[in-house]
Scaffold this active site. Structure first.
Site, mmCIF file in Angstrom:
data_model
loop_
_atom_site.group_PDB
_atom_site.id
_atom_site.type_symbol
_atom_site.label_atom_id
_atom_site.label_comp_id
_atom_site.label_asym_id
_atom_site.label_seq_id
_atom_site.Cartn_x
_atom_site.Cartn_y
_atom_site.Cartn_z
ATOM 1 N N LYS A 13 -0.327 -4.250 -9.907
ATOM 2 C CA LYS A 13 -1.412 -5.148 -9.464
ATOM 3 C C LYS A 13 -2.798 -4.503 -9.626
ATOM 4 O O LYS A 13 -3.716 -5.124 -10.134
ATOM 5 C CB LYS A 13 -1.224 -5.542 -7.986
ATOM 6 C CG LYS A 13 0.021 -6.351 -7.718
ATOM 7 C CD LYS A 13 0.138 -6.743 -6.250
ATOM 8 C CE LYS A 13 0.238 -5.563 -5.296
ATOM 9 N NZ LYS A 13 1.454 -4.741 -5.428
ATOM 10 N N ARG A 88 -0.391 -10.362 2.758
ATOM 11 C CA ARG A 88 0.927 -9.749 2.650
ATOM 12 C C ARG A 88 1.888 -10.291 3.689
ATOM 13 O O ARG A 88 3.040 -9.855 3.751
ATOM 14 C CB ARG A 88 0.790 -8.248 2.887
ATOM 15 C CG ARG A 88 0.747 -7.419 1.634
ATOM 16 C CD ARG A 88 0.514 -5.998 2.090
ATOM 17 N NE ARG A 88 1.088 -5.054 1.196
ATOM 18 C CZ ARG A 88 0.394 -4.417 0.254
ATOM 19 N NH1 ARG A 88 -0.865 -4.699 0.046
ATOM 20 N NH2 ARG A 88 0.987 -3.522 -0.484
ATOM 21 N N ARG A 122 3.155 7.765 -10.529
ATOM 22 C CA ARG A 122 1.730 7.412 -10.391
ATOM 23 C C ARG A 122 0.940 8.556 -9.743
ATOM 24 O O ARG A 122 1.392 9.220 -8.821
ATOM 25 C CB ARG A 122 1.575 6.170 -9.523
ATOM 26 C CG ARG A 122 0.101 5.928 -9.214
ATOM 27 C CD ARG A 122 -0.152 4.620 -8.550
ATOM 28 N NE ARG A 122 0.604 4.452 -7.325
ATOM 29 C CZ ARG A 122 0.636 3.322 -6.646
ATOM 30 N NH1 ARG A 122 -0.004 2.269 -7.106
ATOM 31 N NH2 ARG A 122 1.331 3.220 -5.548
ATOM 32 N N ARG A 155 -0.014 9.808 -3.912
ATOM 33 C CA ARG A 155 -0.090 9.202 -2.583
ATOM 34 C C ARG A 155 1.145 9.558 -1.766
ATOM 35 O O ARG A 155 2.248 9.607 -2.302
ATOM 36 C CB ARG A 155 -0.166 7.668 -2.726
ATOM 37 C CG ARG A 155 -1.537 7.188 -3.084
ATOM 38 C CD ARG A 155 -1.606 5.733 -3.515
ATOM 39 N NE ARG A 155 -0.792 4.782 -2.785
ATOM 40 C CZ ARG A 155 -0.775 3.475 -3.049
ATOM 41 N NH1 ARG A 155 -1.533 2.981 -4.022
ATOM 42 N NH2 ARG A 155 -0.003 2.651 -2.366
ATOM 43 N N ARG A 166 8.772 0.476 1.605
ATOM 44 C CA ARG A 166 7.798 -0.525 1.142
ATOM 45 C C ARG A 166 8.493 -1.706 0.482
ATOM 46 O O ARG A 166 8.060 -2.842 0.621
ATOM 47 C CB ARG A 166 6.801 0.123 0.166
ATOM 48 C CG ARG A 166 5.782 0.992 0.893
ATOM 49 C CD ARG A 166 5.141 1.980 -0.038
ATOM 50 N NE ARG A 166 4.248 1.368 -0.990
ATOM 51 C CZ ARG A 166 3.835 1.977 -2.098
ATOM 52 N NH1 ARG A 166 4.250 3.202 -2.374
ATOM 53 N NH2 ARG A 166 3.022 1.357 -2.926
HETATM 54 P P1 AP5 Z 1 -0.528 0.161 -9.931
HETATM 55 O O1 AP5 Z 1 -1.454 -0.692 -10.722
HETATM 56 O O2 AP5 Z 1 -1.109 1.289 -9.151
HETATM 57 O O3 AP5 Z 1 0.449 -0.747 -9.026
HETATM 58 P P2 AP5 Z 1 0.189 -1.635 -7.731
HETATM 59 O O4 AP5 Z 1 1.022 -2.863 -7.850
HETATM 60 O O5 AP5 Z 1 -1.278 -1.825 -7.500
HETATM 61 O O6 AP5 Z 1 0.827 -0.676 -6.668
HETATM 62 P P3 AP5 Z 1 0.388 -0.257 -5.238
HETATM 63 O O7 AP5 Z 1 1.402 0.769 -4.787
HETATM 64 O O8 AP5 Z 1 -1.044 0.181 -5.172
HETATM 65 O O9 AP5 Z 1 0.593 -1.539 -4.468
HETATM 66 P P4 AP5 Z 1 0.935 -1.671 -3.039
HETATM 67 O O10 AP5 Z 1 0.822 -3.121 -2.941
HETATM 68 O O11 AP5 Z 1 2.148 -1.083 -2.502
HETATM 69 O O12 AP5 Z 1 -0.136 -0.704 -2.360
HETATM 70 P P5 AP5 Z 1 -1.569 -0.966 -1.740
HETATM 71 O O13 AP5 Z 1 -2.453 0.090 -2.226
HETATM 72 O O14 AP5 Z 1 -1.973 -2.383 -1.898
HETATM 73 O O15 AP5 Z 1 0.563 0.714 -10.956
HETATM 74 C C1 AP5 Z 1 1.580 1.610 -10.548
HETATM 75 C C2 AP5 Z 1 1.815 2.666 -11.646
HETATM 76 O O16 AP5 Z 1 2.381 2.022 -12.770
HETATM 77 C C3 AP5 Z 1 0.561 3.372 -12.150
HETATM 78 O O17 AP5 Z 1 0.852 4.709 -12.411
HETATM 79 C C4 AP5 Z 1 0.196 2.620 -13.417
HETATM 80 O O18 AP5 Z 1 -0.461 3.443 -14.337
HETATM 81 C C5 AP5 Z 1 1.569 2.233 -13.928
HETATM 82 N N1 AP5 Z 1 1.588 0.950 -14.627
HETATM 83 C C6 AP5 Z 1 0.977 -0.175 -14.282
HETATM 84 N N2 AP5 Z 1 1.249 -1.161 -15.138
HETATM 85 C C7 AP5 Z 1 2.100 -0.634 -16.047
HETATM 86 C C8 AP5 Z 1 2.761 -1.150 -17.179
HETATM 87 N N3 AP5 Z 1 2.617 -2.407 -17.584
HETATM 88 N N4 AP5 Z 1 3.582 -0.317 -17.864
HETATM 89 C C9 AP5 Z 1 3.755 0.977 -17.470
HETATM 90 N N5 AP5 Z 1 3.137 1.514 -16.415
HETATM 91 C C10 AP5 Z 1 2.320 0.722 -15.700
HETATM 92 O O19 AP5 Z 1 -1.242 -0.761 -0.199
HETATM 93 C C11 AP5 Z 1 -0.846 0.486 0.329
HETATM 94 C C12 AP5 Z 1 -0.486 0.325 1.775
HETATM 95 O O20 AP5 Z 1 -1.646 -0.144 2.524
HETATM 96 C C13 AP5 Z 1 0.595 -0.695 2.108
HETATM 97 O O21 AP5 Z 1 1.895 -0.157 1.965
HETATM 98 C C14 AP5 Z 1 0.251 -1.048 3.559
HETATM 99 O O22 AP5 Z 1 0.705 -0.064 4.438
HETATM 100 C C15 AP5 Z 1 -1.260 -1.032 3.558
HETATM 101 N N6 AP5 Z 1 -1.790 -2.376 3.269
HETATM 102 C C16 AP5 Z 1 -2.477 -2.756 2.159
HETATM 103 N N7 AP5 Z 1 -2.767 -4.067 2.219
HETATM 104 C C17 AP5 Z 1 -2.260 -4.515 3.403
HETATM 105 C C18 AP5 Z 1 -2.198 -5.791 4.016
HETATM 106 N N8 AP5 Z 1 -2.730 -6.886 3.427
HETATM 107 N N9 AP5 Z 1 -1.595 -5.904 5.224
HETATM 108 C C19 AP5 Z 1 -1.058 -4.833 5.822
HETATM 109 N N10 AP5 Z 1 -1.051 -3.596 5.282
HETATM 110 C C20 AP5 Z 1 -1.641 -3.447 4.091
#
Ligand code: AP5
Length: 212
Positions: A13, A88, A122, A155, A166
């Site tokens: 994402k 979420r 990552r 991370r 997760r």
């Molecule tokens: P990346 O783009 O980083 O993936 P992502 O989907 O953004 O993953 P996240 O782990 O950041 O999402 P998340 O939703 O768990 O975490 P968030 O930060 O929102 O890509 C991943 C890897 O793959 C990278 O290395 C990239 O280079 C590679 N890649 C990407 N596309 C590729 C492709 N096509 N081919 C090959 N490789 C590829 O949230 C973290 C935490 O914050 C949550 O767990 C929660 O505790 C809290 N939080 C955040 N939002 C909320 C909310 N709304 N409510 C409650 N808690 C929340």
């Protein structure tokens, strides 16, 4: 256009959001990035969020909703925005509906095997949040961000135990949003199984879905 991105943790994402928000010239609002920034600065919200995030759990709805509500009031959101990681939970989605009208929801999908590989490899920049991968997006100097010179790190929630948690949390609390937005007729599914060299296919499908 007001856009929401859905998809399992690690589906990409953040990677897609950066590209799509550049194309449409709208801000990418990542609650994960906002919490990591708060954690880095050891603010009250950051210290609270850390206790949930490191274990792979969600930060409580009231804290998260307030954070997003404040962010959406800023001037740069006037012509649209892209929410990456919010809502979420159903409670968050209902709260969002009271604040703004969402035009499109993109749900990125990929196999869990691929996603686990993406997450465990990552690395991100502590300063600017740039995303790397140990195999296919490698900084020129090990541990140093190409874009800003910041420290590139893993991370805590990208370690195996937290990844597992997760996924469980996503299925229980976030997956019901697929039905929620399907019922409204605004959800589009985007295949994100493509390797990183072909990430343009994902972006092109996302654009088609946004412009239809
Ligand atoms: P990346 O783009 O980083 O993936 P992502 O989907 O953004 O993953 P996240 O782990 O950041 O999402 P998340 O939703 O768990 O975490 P968030 O930060 O929102 O890509 C991943 C890897 O793959 C990278 O290395 C990239 O280079 C590679 N890649 C990407 N596309 C590729 C492709 N096509 N081919 C090959 N490789 C590829 O949230 C973290 C935490 O914050 C949550 O767990 C929660 O505790 C809290 N939080 C955040 N939002 C909320 C909310 N709304 N409510 C409650 N808690 C929340």
């Amino acid at each position: 256009m007001n856009i929401v991105l859905l998809g399992l943790p690690g589906v990409g994402k953040g990677t897609y959001a950066k590209k799509i928000s550049n194309i449409y010239d709208i801000p990418q609002i990542s609650t994960g990035d906002m919490f990591r920034e708060a954690m880095k600065n050891r603010t009250k919200i950051g210290l609270l969020a850390k206790t949930y995030i490191d274990k792979g759990n969600l930060v409580p709805d009231d804290v998260t909703i307030k954070l997003v509500e404040e962010r959406l009031k800023q001037d740069d959101c006037k012509n649209g925005f892209m929410l990456d990681g919010f809502p979420r939970t159903i409670a968050q989605a209902e709260a969002l509906d009271k604040i703004v009208v969402i035009d499109k929801v993109l749900d990125f999908t990929a196999s869990e095997e691929i996603i686990i590989d993406r997450l465990s490899g990552r690395r991100i920049c502590k300063s600017c949040g740039a995303i790397y991968h140990i195999r296919n997006i490698i900084p020129k100097v090990k541990g140093v961000c190409d874009k800003c010179g910041g420290e590139v790190y893993q991370r805590d929630d990208d370690k195996p135990k937290a990844i597992k948690e997760r996924f469980i949390v996503y299925k229980k609390q976030t997956e019901p949003l697929i039905k929620y937005y399907t019922k409204k007729g605004i959800l589009r599914s985007i295949n994100a199984d493509w390797p990183i060299e072909q990430v343009d296919n994902v972006i092109s499908d996302a654009r088609k879905a946004l412009e239809e």
